[in-house]
Design an enzyme around this catalytic site. Structure first.
Site, PDB file in Angstrom:
ATOM      1  N   CYS A 193       0.740  -0.699  -0.249  1.00 22.40           N
ATOM      2  CA  CYS A 193       0.062  -0.325  -0.005  1.00 22.40           C
ATOM      3  C   CYS A 193       1.570   1.132  -0.158  1.00 22.40           C
ATOM      4  O   CYS A 193       1.594   1.537  -0.941  1.00 22.40           O
ATOM      5  CB  CYS A 193      -0.938   0.224   1.198  1.00 22.40           C
ATOM      6  SG  CYS A 193      -2.034   0.562   0.412  1.00 22.40           S
TER       7      CYS A 193
ATOM      8  N   HIS B  13      -3.679  -5.507   0.125  1.00 22.19           N
ATOM      9  CA  HIS B  13      -2.133  -5.435   1.779  1.00 22.19           C
ATOM     10  C   HIS B  13      -2.986  -7.472   1.486  1.00 22.19           C
ATOM     11  O   HIS B  13      -4.038  -7.805   1.895  1.00 22.19           O
ATOM     12  CB  HIS B  13      -3.470  -4.942   2.851  1.00 22.19           C
ATOM     13  CG  HIS B  13      -3.308  -3.415   3.124  1.00 22.19           C
ATOM     14  ND1 HIS B  13      -2.425  -3.237   3.961  1.00 22.19           N
ATOM     15  CD2 HIS B  13      -3.897  -2.347   2.313  1.00 22.19           C
ATOM     16  CE1 HIS B  13      -2.619  -1.953   3.495  1.00 22.19           C
ATOM     17  NE2 HIS B  13      -3.419  -1.532   3.073  1.00 22.19           N
TER      18      HIS B  13
ATOM     19  N   GLU C  51      -1.317  -9.026   3.500  1.00 23.38           N
ATOM     20  CA  GLU C  51      -1.159 -10.058   4.982  1.00 23.38           C
ATOM     21  C   GLU C  51      -2.815  -9.211   5.900  1.00 23.38           C
ATOM     22  O   GLU C  51      -2.572 -10.672   6.241  1.00 23.38           O
ATOM     23  CB  GLU C  51      -0.408  -9.126   5.368  1.00 23.38           C
ATOM     24  CG  GLU C  51      -0.846  -7.532   6.452  1.00 23.38           C
ATOM     25  CD  GLU C  51      -1.251  -5.983   5.134  1.00 23.38           C
ATOM     26  OE1 GLU C  51      -0.955  -5.568   5.602  1.00 23.38           O
ATOM     27  OE2 GLU C  51      -0.653  -6.309   4.013  1.00 23.38           O
TER      28      GLU C  51
END
Length: 214
Positions: free
Chosen positions: A101, A190, A192
């Protein structure tokens, strides 16, 4: 055990970056950017977190570097001054590097791409589709469309020189980048942040470590 450096791009070392509205999407309701990313990376190695203002004191080279997102507004007019040490690290490092990001945006700024803001009403939020444009080791085992978590208002206005664009969205073209000769990668989304039904980000991280980190 791999040694991983996570650069915290929130405004201060104490700021962990609260992710508002996370509970709407099947994520933990009380969720913080740096804590979530550190916990995910700990599946792959030992994580050391350094704030972007603390990079001049690095005393050893990690096996991989991650540049975090930023869930707090930053000063758009002073990014080059604010992140001068991190931008230098991006340009100079030979260590595998992965920006997420805001981390992707800093890679773009360091290597010549503009950061743009489409407008005050623009926001990408939630598990949204990204179209895969070319096959790449980072995308091994994934299909033609990814579904990963987006949370941003700015985006890169161009692909930096020397990079391949691997995935895109109509409203935000630069979604996934890989350098053609250096182990530098970045996602506007993202990887994760995952829930029970959206796990493509996990596979991307697994591929990064399997192919690019010793």
């Amino acid at each position: 055990m791999r040694e991983l450096l996570l650069i915290n791009n929130e405004p201060t070392p104490e700021d962990r970056g609260r992710i508002a509205r996370a509970g709407e999407l099947g994520l933990t309701a009380s969720l913080y950017n740096i804590d979530a990313l550190s916990a995910k990376l700990s599946e792959f190695g030992t994580v050391t977190v350094r704030h972007y203002t603390q990079l001049r004191t690095l005393d050893s080279a990690p096996d991989a570097i991650f540049l975090s997102g930023c869930f707090t507004d930053w000063d758009r007019e002073r990014l080059r001054e604010t992140f001068v040490d991190e931008l230098a690290l991006i340009r100079e490092t030979t260590v595998p590097l992965f920006g997420i990001c805001a981390g992707l945006q800093l890679i773009g700024i360091a290597l010549g791409a503009p950061l743009v803001y489409p407008g005050e009403e623009y926001e990408e939020f939630g598990f949204l589709p990204q179209t895969v444009l070319v096959q790449h080791p980072l995308l091994a085992g994934l299909g033609d469309t990814l579904h990963c978590f987006e949370h941003h208002r700015g985006q890169l206005g161009a692909v930096p020189e020397g990079f391949r664009l691997l995935a895109s969205r109509e409203s935000c073209r630069v979604q996934l980048l890989a350098h053609e000769s250096r182990p530098i990668f970045g996602t506007q989304f993202h990887p994760e942040l995952q829930n029970a039904t959206h796990r493509d980000g996990q596979r991307i991280l697994e591929n990064f470590f399997a192919h690019y980190v010793k």
